[in-house]
Design a protein around this motif. Structure first.
Motif, PDB file in Angstrom:
ATOM      1  N   ASN A   1      -5.414  -5.074  -9.314  1.00 26.57           N
ATOM      2  CA  ASN A   1      -4.590  -4.659  -8.184  1.00 26.57           C
ATOM      3  C   ASN A   1      -5.497  -4.188  -7.047  1.00 26.57           C
ATOM      4  O   ASN A   1      -6.239  -3.213  -7.206  1.00 26.57           O
TER       5      ASN A   1
ATOM      6  N   ARG B   1      -4.752  -2.672  -4.399  1.00 28.91           N
ATOM      7  CA  ARG B   1      -4.299  -1.396  -3.833  1.00 28.91           C
ATOM      8  C   ARG B   1      -4.172  -0.393  -4.969  1.00 28.91           C
ATOM      9  O   ARG B   1      -3.073  -0.016  -5.385  1.00 28.91           O
TER      10      ARG B   1
ATOM     11  N   TRP C   1       4.662   6.212  -7.861  1.00 28.90           N
ATOM     12  CA  TRP C   1       3.655   5.228  -7.450  1.00 28.90           C
ATOM     13  C   TRP C   1       3.766   3.963  -8.297  1.00 28.90           C
ATOM     14  O   TRP C   1       3.647   2.847  -7.788  1.00 28.90           O
TER      15      TRP C   1
ATOM     16  N   GLU D   1       6.733   1.793  -7.043  1.00 28.36           N
ATOM     17  CA  GLU D   1       6.402   1.145  -5.774  1.00 28.36           C
ATOM     18  C   GLU D   1       5.394   0.018  -5.982  1.00 28.36           C
ATOM     19  O   GLU D   1       5.478  -1.041  -5.333  1.00 28.36           O
ATOM     20  N   THR D   2       4.460   0.212  -6.898  1.00 22.54           N
ATOM     21  CA  THR D   2       3.413  -0.781  -7.117  1.00 22.54           C
ATOM     22  C   THR D   2       3.960  -2.022  -7.799  1.00 22.54           C
ATOM     23  O   THR D   2       3.527  -3.150  -7.491  1.00 22.54           O
TER      24      THR D   2
ATOM     25  N   THR E   1       6.856  -3.283  -7.288  1.00 23.70           N
ATOM     26  CA  THR E   1       7.487  -4.034  -6.200  1.00 23.70           C
ATOM     27  C   THR E   1       6.441  -4.728  -5.345  1.00 23.70           C
ATOM     28  O   THR E   1       6.573  -5.914  -5.006  1.00 23.70           O
ATOM     29  N   TYR E   2       5.392  -3.995  -4.989  1.00 26.95           N
ATOM     30  CA  TYR E   2       4.325  -4.585  -4.169  1.00 26.95           C
ATOM     31  C   TYR E   2       3.692  -5.786  -4.867  1.00 26.95           C
ATOM     32  O   TYR E   2       3.496  -6.845  -4.249  1.00 26.95           O
TER      33      TYR E   2
ATOM     34  N   GLU F   1       5.932  -8.913  -4.867  1.00 29.65           N
ATOM     35  CA  GLU F   1       6.027  -9.548  -3.545  1.00 29.65           C
ATOM     36  C   GLU F   1       4.714 -10.227  -3.168  1.00 29.65           C
ATOM     37  O   GLU F   1       4.709 -11.344  -2.636  1.00 29.65           O
ATOM     38  N   ALA F   2       3.587  -9.569  -3.452  1.00 30.53           N
ATOM     39  CA  ALA F   2       2.290 -10.133  -3.076  1.00 30.53           C
ATOM     40  C   ALA F   2       1.973 -11.383  -3.887  1.00 30.53           C
ATOM     41  O   ALA F   2       1.436 -12.367  -3.350  1.00 30.53           O
TER      42      ALA F   2
ATOM     43  N   ASP G   1      -5.438  -7.128   2.195  1.00 31.71           N
ATOM     44  CA  ASP G   1      -4.856  -6.773   3.495  1.00 31.71           C
ATOM     45  C   ASP G   1      -4.650  -8.046   4.311  1.00 31.71           C
ATOM     46  O   ASP G   1      -4.979  -9.148   3.863  1.00 31.71           O
TER      47      ASP G   1
END
Length: 353
Positions: free
Chosen positions: A38, A40, A262, A265-266, A268-269, A272-273, A332
């Protein structure tokens, strides 16, 4: 046969230094997509300076926190699951062990060096790839009758295959009836926790390995956990010895495991990524399968395409046993743009011919 006397080093992603030397591009000009980590990672809070002065406290409650997080009865902290892989052959009875042909590369040499007969399998999705394997692993068919142990990386790295818990537990029952063991490496399951079998490890013959490095983006902490029955836990605890996970790493891992917000949220991130990555690769004419952490491209021209991407400052992991490339997630928007430009150079001209 594997050379057990002088085994070669197993290649891994994250070897950006090699790319810097080979292509003469300064490190700061690369985007490194060669791992499935990951990008992030967990925002580690400040570490108590005393953690650097004291011996690691193996009785600090970290293992209880991990067991609760994974839904298991107990957890054994290790210096990354790599350390557990090297310990496993010493606690398992001898017998043939099945290891994927296209999977995490440390299992086969670890067991071969310990004298186990390692048999390589491919899953159904690779059965027609031409890869030379000892057997095909199919959920609806019984395991080979002579097989004693089986290693499953779920989701698989890099092939992305994902097995339902019912399938895994069916294989476990077959192996346990022979006095054997199912080892499930769940390094990448944190993003899809419904596929975990961690809650079932009280039974004999089932060992689950969990990593902190991938989902939490904390590979440098070198921390992971073994989830297993009480008897296996005792054996591995004895083999592990004291102080194997550093005190600062224990503090960071504890904070990460307790931060449920956290984690949500991760997930989900990552979903999507990874969907964005798969879409981007498909747009450039590549055939893609993906997990929340990385995408796998089966590609007979993998060596040339890796080289073409590298000449534009994008480093991806190449596999040769089944030719293909693994793409990690860009960190990013600048990294996404650089990947897109490199893909245009490496893929679009060829597709236009």
């Amino acid at each position: 046969m594997l050379d057990t006397a002088h085994p070669p080093l197993v290649p891994h992603g994250g070897n950006l230094g090699y790319a810097v030397r080979r292509y003469g591009i300064a490190r700061e000009h690369w985007i490194d997509l060669s791992t499935g980590i990951n990008p992030r990672g967990y925002p580690v809070p400040a570490i108590d300076p005393q953690a650097w002065l004291r011996l690691p406290d193996d009785d600090d409650g970290l293992e209880d926190i991990a067991a609760q997080h994974y839904g298991a009865s107990r957890a054994l902290a290790v210096a990354g699951t790599q350390a557990a892989i090297r310990m496993l052959p010493a606690i398992l009875p001898a017998g043939p062990i099945g290891v994927g042909l296209l999977t995490y590369g440390e299992y086969a040499p670890a067991f071969a060096q310990a004298g186990f007969r390692v048999e390589r399998f491919v899953t159904e999705v690779l059965a027609d790839s031409g890869a030379q394997a000892d057997f095909v692993l199919e959920p609806r068919r019984a395991l080979p009758t002579h097989l004693k142990h089986l290693v499953i990386v779920n989701p698989n790295n890099p092939g992305t295959e994902l097995f339902e818990p019912e399938v895994l537990l069916g294989w476990h029952r077959q192996l346990a009836a022979r006095g054997g063991t199912l080892i499930v490496d769940e390094a990448f399951v944190e993003a899809v926790p419904g596929f975990s079998v961690a809650s079932q490890v009280d039974v004999e013959g089932l060992i689950v390995l969990r990593s902190i490095g991938k989902f939490f983006g904390m590979a440098g902490a070198r921390a992971g956990f073994v989830l297993a029955s009480a008897s296996v836990d005792r054996a591995m605890r004895h083999a592990r010895g004291p102080w194997t996970v550093a005190g600062p790493a224990r503090a960071a891992v504890r904070a990460a495991l307790l931060d449920g917000g956290w984690q949500r949220e991760t997930r989900t991130y990552l979903a999507e990524a990874s969907a964005r990555l798969a879409s981007r690769l498909t747009q450039h004419g590549l055939s893609v399968r993906h997990t929340p952490f990385f995408a796998w491209v089966c590609d007979a021209d993998a060596e040339r395409r890796q080289d073409a991407l590298a000449r534009h400052g994008v480093w991806v992991r190449r596999f040769d046993v089944v030719p293909g490339l693994r793409f990690g997630l860009p960190a990013d928007e600048l990294a996404w743009d650089k990947l897109d430009a490199a893909l245009r150079a490496a893929c679009d001209k060829e597709n236009a011919r």
